[in-house]
Design a protein around this motif. Structure first.
Motif, PDB file in Angstrom:
ATOM      1  N   GLY A 166      41.626  49.626  22.039  1.00 37.43           N
ATOM      2  CA  GLY A 166      42.412  50.032  23.191  1.00 37.43           C
ATOM      3  C   GLY A 166      41.603  50.322  24.441  1.00 37.43           C
ATOM      4  N   LEU A 167      40.261  50.268  24.342  1.00 38.59           N
ATOM      5  CA  LEU A 167      39.421  50.510  25.512  1.00 38.59           C
ATOM      6  C   LEU A 167      39.669  49.427  26.552  1.00 38.59           C
ATOM      7  CD1 LEU A 167      36.990  52.295  26.597  1.00 38.59           C
ATOM      8  CD2 LEU A 167      35.523  50.428  25.788  1.00 38.59           C
ATOM      9  N   ARG A 168      39.944  49.833  27.765  1.00 39.53           N
ATOM     10  CA  ARG A 168      40.188  48.870  28.852  1.00 39.53           C
ATOM     11  C   ARG A 168      38.874  48.640  29.602  1.00 39.53           C
ATOM     12  NH1 ARG A 168      44.455  51.917  32.259  1.00 39.53           N
ATOM     13  NH2 ARG A 168      42.931  53.535  31.786  1.00 39.53           N
ATOM     14  N   ILE A 169      38.359  47.422  29.513  1.00 37.28           N
ATOM     15  CA  ILE A 169      37.089  47.076  30.153  1.00 37.28           C
ATOM     16  C   ILE A 169      37.368  46.190  31.354  1.00 37.28           C
ATOM     17  CG2 ILE A 169      34.846  45.974  29.857  1.00 37.28           C
ATOM     18  CD1 ILE A 169      35.026  46.557  26.883  1.00 37.28           C
ATOM     19  N   GLY A 170      37.013  46.692  32.524  1.00 32.56           N
ATOM     20  CA  GLY A 170      37.223  45.924  33.738  1.00 32.56           C
ATOM     21  C   GLY A 170      36.095  44.962  34.010  1.00 32.56           C
ATOM     22  N   LEU A 171      36.466  43.755  34.410  1.00 29.18           N
ATOM     23  CA  LEU A 171      35.480  42.730  34.767  1.00 29.18           C
ATOM     24  C   LEU A 171      35.630  42.433  36.256  1.00 29.18           C
ATOM     25  CD1 LEU A 171      35.931  40.255  31.762  1.00 29.18           C
ATOM     26  CD2 LEU A 171      34.436  42.249  31.928  1.00 29.18           C
ATOM     27  N   PRO A 172      34.737  42.932  37.096  1.00 31.08           N
ATOM     28  CA  PRO A 172      34.855  42.679  38.540  1.00 31.08           C
ATOM     29  C   PRO A 172      34.673  41.196  38.856  1.00 31.08           C
ATOM     30  CG  PRO A 172      33.330  44.496  38.073  1.00 31.08           C
ATOM     31  CD  PRO A 172      33.594  43.803  36.781  1.00 31.08           C
ATOM     32  N   ARG A 173      35.675  40.593  39.446  1.00 32.40           N
ATOM     33  CA  ARG A 173      35.597  39.145  39.681  1.00 32.40           C
ATOM     34  C   ARG A 173      34.432  38.799  40.611  1.00 32.40           C
ATOM     35  NH1 ARG A 173      40.552  40.124  42.785  1.00 32.40           N
ATOM     36  NH2 ARG A 173      41.678  39.700  40.861  1.00 32.40           N
ATOM     37  N   GLU A 174      34.088  39.721  41.500  1.00 35.39           N
ATOM     38  CA  GLU A 174      32.983  39.463  42.424  1.00 35.39           C
ATOM     39  C   GLU A 174      31.635  39.410  41.701  1.00 35.39           C
ATOM     40  OE1 GLU A 174      36.369  41.270  44.571  1.00 35.39           O
ATOM     41  OE2 GLU A 174      35.258  41.823  42.759  1.00 35.39           O
ATOM     42  N   TYR A 175      31.533  39.986  40.494  1.00 35.00           N
ATOM     43  CA  TYR A 175      30.277  40.010  39.744  1.00 35.00           C
ATOM     44  C   TYR A 175      30.131  38.809  38.822  1.00 35.00           C
ATOM     45  CZ  TYR A 175      29.532  44.971  40.978  1.00 35.00           C
ATOM     46  OH  TYR A 175      29.327  46.159  41.636  1.00 35.00           O
ATOM     47  N   PHE A 176      31.209  38.049  38.645  1.00 34.95           N
ATOM     48  CA  PHE A 176      31.177  36.904  37.736  1.00 34.95           C
ATOM     49  C   PHE A 176      31.399  35.598  38.494  1.00 34.95           C
ATOM     50  CE2 PHE A 176      31.937  40.469  34.979  1.00 34.95           C
ATOM     51  CZ  PHE A 176      31.263  40.155  33.804  1.00 34.95           C
ATOM     52  N   ALA A 177      31.005  35.589  39.743  1.00 38.28           N
ATOM     53  CA  ALA A 177      31.170  34.404  40.587  1.00 38.28           C
ATOM     54  C   ALA A 177      29.938  33.500  40.462  1.00 38.28           C
ATOM     55  CB  ALA A 177      31.392  34.837  42.031  1.00 38.28           C
ATOM     56  N   ASP A 178      29.826  32.541  41.363  1.00 42.11           N
ATOM     57  CA  ASP A 178      28.689  31.615  41.369  1.00 42.11           C
ATOM     58  C   ASP A 178      27.394  32.397  41.575  1.00 42.11           C
ATOM     59  OD1 ASP A 178      30.479  29.572  41.098  1.00 42.11           O
ATOM     60  OD2 ASP A 178      30.510  29.052  43.234  1.00 42.11           O
ATOM     61  N   GLY A 179      26.306  31.889  41.011  1.00 32.62           N
ATOM     62  CA  GLY A 179      25.006  32.530  41.175  1.00 32.62           C
ATOM     63  C   GLY A 179      24.435  33.069  39.889  1.00 32.62           C
ATOM     64  N   ILE A 225      32.910  51.070  49.575  1.00 33.29           N
ATOM     65  CA  ILE A 225      32.418  50.593  48.274  1.00 33.29           C
ATOM     66  C   ILE A 225      32.773  51.590  47.184  1.00 33.29           C
ATOM     67  CG2 ILE A 225      30.306  50.154  46.958  1.00 33.29           C
ATOM     68  CD1 ILE A 225      29.156  49.006  49.662  1.00 33.29           C
ATOM     69  N   ALA A 226      32.585  52.883  47.450  1.00 33.44           N
ATOM     70  CA  ALA A 226      32.950  53.912  46.474  1.00 33.44           C
ATOM     71  C   ALA A 226      34.454  53.905  46.209  1.00 33.44           C
ATOM     72  CB  ALA A 226      32.493  55.277  46.968  1.00 33.44           C
ATOM     73  N   ALA A 227      35.250  53.677  47.264  1.00 36.81           N
ATOM     74  CA  ALA A 227      36.707  53.637  47.095  1.00 36.81           C
ATOM     75  C   ALA A 227      37.136  52.472  46.216  1.00 36.81           C
ATOM     76  CB  ALA A 227      37.385  53.550  48.464  1.00 36.81           C
ATOM     77  N   ASP A 228      36.433  51.344  46.302  1.00 34.81           N
ATOM     78  CA  ASP A 228      36.730  50.208  45.421  1.00 34.81           C
ATOM     79  C   ASP A 228      36.618  50.605  43.955  1.00 34.81           C
ATOM     80  OD1 ASP A 228      37.137  48.517  47.552  1.00 34.81           O
ATOM     81  OD2 ASP A 228      35.199  47.491  47.386  1.00 34.81           O
ATOM     82  N   PHE A 229      35.546  51.306  43.627  1.00 36.37           N
ATOM     83  CA  PHE A 229      35.357  51.735  42.234  1.00 36.37           C
ATOM     84  C   PHE A 229      36.454  52.710  41.823  1.00 36.37           C
ATOM     85  CE2 PHE A 229      30.953  50.295  42.978  1.00 36.37           C
ATOM     86  CZ  PHE A 229      30.740  49.576  41.800  1.00 36.37           C
ATOM     87  N   HIS A 230      36.797  53.633  42.705  1.00 40.83           N
ATOM     88  CA  HIS A 230      37.842  54.609  42.399  1.00 40.83           C
ATOM     89  C   HIS A 230      39.155  53.896  42.079  1.00 40.83           C
ATOM     90  CE1 HIS A 230      39.806  58.515  42.478  1.00 40.83           C
ATOM     91  NE2 HIS A 230      40.750  57.985  43.248  1.00 40.83           N
ATOM     92  N   ALA A 231      39.488  52.877  42.853  1.00 47.05           N
ATOM     93  CA  ALA A 231      40.711  52.122  42.620  1.00 47.05           C
ATOM     94  C   ALA A 231      40.645  51.356  41.302  1.00 47.05           C
ATOM     95  CB  ALA A 231      40.959  51.162  43.785  1.00 47.05           C
ATOM     96  N   ALA A 232      39.477  50.802  40.990  1.00 49.47           N
ATOM     97  CA  ALA A 232      39.331  50.047  39.743  1.00 49.47           C
ATOM     98  C   ALA A 232      39.512  50.952  38.531  1.00 49.47           C
ATOM     99  CB  ALA A 232      37.959  49.374  39.708  1.00 49.47           C
TER     100      ALA A 232
END
Length: 486
Positions: free
Chosen positions: A256-269, A384-391
């Motif tokens: 049941g653990l919800r693991i978030g995958l930030p789409r910006e971290y799994f892009a090209d590169g 940037i901190a607010a992004d994490f809070h929302a996630a």
């Protein structure tokens, strides 16, 4: 003596099958055997370490038990350990001897841990590769032709090479997590303030954190448990909820653990091999009932710029004290004036990367540019901190790469500072937000290790370690060790 985890040695010491003195002697022998190749250590005090080990053995025989009693540990050479030289990897501190103990060092000593060495680092912790030490760079134990990562290069190499089961580094923008990924060890950047910064030489005060390094999350928790807590000598320090659970860390229930995958971290590169390892690691979590959820951190694209504007600004202020007036190197001044002496001392004693960051930071703080650069970076940091809070309103933790690739050859990025800075693209956002995060081994690609990064909400350090412990109970990547010879 066979290498083992801190928990292995903890059990052996408590059972009377091992002695602290024998462990310390074996550790010092291993340093003498291997460090001419690896360059992880800058200073030792064998007499003092052995005396501390004998005292630990006395405490053990008397029935005393603490999480780290009798265990060897190494300290990054920007942490004060009284009586030993402290260089911060720089010539400008030539001759400086620490007059006191950092709070984290003091707490380890009181709990019976045995410091055995001060370790190499990028000068004043400024670097992502380990190449900017003034005293020859540490080498990656998996391939000495490759960088170990920085800036906590020596501390991470010491654990990977089996010098000690525990180490302390510091993490400003990824300085324990990046080398941990490159060298196949586990490292934690705690919530900002959970570990006292008193006695840690300041680089960027709003970002710096002491970071423990070990083979496993369970080992990390042993050292972490005796260091946490508020400190009257550090006004930014805070208490950690649930810290009493660290010494006997349990594996989290992943169902049941919800693991978030930030789409910006799994892009090209991302290197394909690294992406494959991450996918495999995430399948381990899914196999235990965890749920993967895509999230967005839209201001990630500003993180590197924001970090280096703020970091260099704080560097320019913090490093003004290294001037040859009170301690360390003092260059001769043919003209006899103090300003000339200071200029010559800083020119002679500071390396190119440190000078680059001081100049950038001074420019950012200068009249006419303060609002345009520094103040704007502070606003971006808030976003940037607010992004994490929302996630974290959607998920329990986040998972991401540690770095786009694996360890690279010496010299590959030193002529291109921007390319070097981009090695931290996945680690600096969490530092800006002050969040706990750790790097742990995810496997090997083309014979080289790479890590996965777990990120939690503020003050979720214990849960983050429990999740990492659960993953490591299901995998064995973290137990792989390099083949080393003198």
């Amino acid at each position: 003596m066979a290498l083992g985890t801190a928990m292995d040695w903890r059990e052996g010491l408590d059972a009377g099958d091992l002695s602290s003195e024998s462990l310390v002697r074996a550790a010092l022998d291993r340093i003498r055997t291997l460090d001419a190749t690896l360059h992880a250590v800058l200073a030792t005090d064998e007499t003092r370490s052995l005396e501390l080990a004998r005292r630990a053995d006395t405490r053990l025989r008397a029935g005393e038990r603490t999480p780290v009693l009798g265990l060897p540990i190494v300290l990054k050479d920007n942490l004060h350990w009284s009586g030993l030289p402290m260089t911060c990897g720089s010539r400008v501190l030539d001759g400086y001897v620490a007059p006191y103990d950092a709070t984290v060092v003091c707490r380890l000593l009181e709990a019976g841990a045995i410091p055995i060495a001060k370790t190499n680092l990028d000068e004043f912790a400024m670097g992502s590769s380990g190449e900017y030490s003034a005293f020859d760079a540490a080498r990656n134990p998996w391939d000495p032709s490759l960088v170990p990562g920085g800036s906590s290069s020596g501390s991470v190499v010491a654990v990977a090479a089996g010098y000690a089961p525990l180490a302390l580094g510091s993490d400003t923008g990824g300085s324990v997590r990046l080398p941990a990924s490159f060298c196949n060890v586990t490292a934690l950047r705690p919530t900002y303030g959970v570990l006292s910064r008193y006695g840690l030489t300041a680089m960027a005060s709003s970002l710096d954190q002491v970071g423990p390094i070990a083979t496993t999350a369970q080992d990390l928790a042993l050292a972490f448990s005796v260091m946490v807590g508020g400190d009257p000598l550090d006004s930014t320090s805070v208490d950690l909820p649930g810290a009493e659970q660290l010494a006997s860390l349990r594996a989290a229930d992943l169902k049941g653990l919800r693991i978030g995958l930030p789409r910006e971290y799994f892009a090209d590169g991302l290197e394909p091999g690294v992406r494959s390892l991450l996918d495999s690691a995430l399948r381990v979590f899914e196999g235990q009932g965890a749920r993967l959820v895509e999230v967005s951190l839209p201001h990630t694209r500003y993180a590197i710029d924001t970090y280096y504007l703020l970091c260099t600004s704080e560097v320019s202020s913090n490093l003004s004290r290294f001037d040859g007036v009170r301690y360390g190197l003092r260059a001769s001044s043919p003209e006899g004036g103090v300003p000339d002496m200071i200029a010559r001392t800083r020119d002679l004693g500071l390396g190119d990367e440190v000078k680059r960051r001081i100049l950038l930071g001074t420019f950012c703080l200068s009249k006419g540019y303060y609002d345009a650069f520094y103040m704007k970076a502070l606003k971006a940091r808030t976003l940037i901190a607010a992004d994490f809070h929302a996630a974290f309103a959607q998920v329990d933790i986040l998972a991401s790469p540690v770095s786009p690739g694996t360890a690279f050859p010496f010299g590959a990025k030193t002529d291109d500072p921007l390319s070097m800075y981009l090695a931290d693209v996945f680690t600096v956002p969490t530092a800006l937000a002050g969040l706990p995060c750790l790097s742990m081994p995810a496997g090997f690609t083309s014979g080289l290790p790479a890590g996965i990064q777990l990120i939690g909400p503020a003050l979720s350090d214990v849960h983050l370690l429990e999740v990492a412990h659960a993953f490591q109970s299901l995998t064995r990547h973290h137990l792989e060790t390099p083949t080393l010879s003198a």
